[in-house]
Write an enzyme that holds these catalytic residues in place. Sequence first.
Site, mmCIF file in Angstrom:
data_model
loop_
_atom_site.group_PDB
_atom_site.id
_atom_site.type_symbol
_atom_site.label_atom_id
_atom_site.label_comp_id
_atom_site.label_asym_id
_atom_site.label_seq_id
_atom_site.Cartn_x
_atom_site.Cartn_y
_atom_site.Cartn_z
ATOM 1 C CD GLU A 44 -2.429 1.285 2.883
ATOM 2 O OE1 GLU A 44 -3.342 2.043 2.966
ATOM 3 O OE2 GLU A 44 -1.594 0.708 3.731
ATOM 4 C CE LYS A 79 -7.808 1.477 3.476
ATOM 5 N NZ LYS A 79 -6.370 2.181 4.288
ATOM 6 C CB CYS A 132 -4.072 -0.932 4.686
ATOM 7 S SG CYS A 132 -3.267 -0.868 6.240
#
Length: 317
Positions: free
Chosen positions: A73, A128, A178
């Site tokens: 990430e 995300k 994440c």
Amino acid sequence: MLAGLALWPTIGTGPQTGSLTVATVQGNAPNAGLALMDDGRTLRTNHLLQNERLTAEIRSGTVPKPDLVVWPETATDLTGDDPVLDQAVADVGAPTLIGARYLVRGAHPENVEVAWSPVTGPGQRYVKQQLVPFGEYVPARTIAQWVTPFVDGTGDMQPGSAPAVLDIAGTRVATPICYEVAYDYVTRDAVNDGAKLIVLPTNNAWYGESEMSYQQLAMARLRAVEHSRAAVVSATSGVSAIVEPDGTITQSTSEFTAASLVGRVPLRDTTTLSDRLGAWTEYGLVTAALMAVLFGLVRGRRTRRASAKDTRATVAE
């Protein structure tokens, strides 16, 4: 719990639709805590260097050539065309998932995972959905400013809305980023959309040598079992890991070190009970809990009434 442990040996781990050789690129990061937020150049440089090391190992035959390479990430910033990344992916010779902070003039930045071809360059990207409060956006910013000046230097990212799934290396891959591994729906929606492998790019370098990275790895193992999929964790500073569909860790790295993992993972398309039921099990448990609380309140009220009645009868006598 006992039933779950008894059924554990029945969890499938073998390939159903083939397999892939997957490599991770852990470039490492300085153990600088939140100061790392302003040091994107070091992250990019470190991951380009580790990509070079991986390329050299592939060319020398030290490790097998991967079908898919995974960067962590926010390993780099992206503002548009990037010839340096084009060359890095072409050198390694395999489709690569690049974790990046996508910056467009006049718009909020996005935390993305980009499917990068060694021939045609960047393609599909996933944005995300579940952003980290106070890290990627500030909830109730006006109120938060009364408490700490930290929020003045923290911009808000733009969340995505599409499922966390990308087509790359001839298959569909779930790409929760994440923090999203903590949310049931992100990986479940991707698996129900045809993902045969779970990939988790992450950047936990902010948290130093705490247990955060190991906690997140435990979450990835849970997701692997929950969806009967292998999981590949690619972290900036560790812990990166390759996890079998039954939660077994076959390879892992240490924290705050530059390293790569290369391993074979099965591709699976089975649908688990969790995939089919989704959040209904949670709704059922919450409903049962509410009913139990209601039953307790009603029973307690009746008990108090009966006790009060007995008291009055005793006093009368």
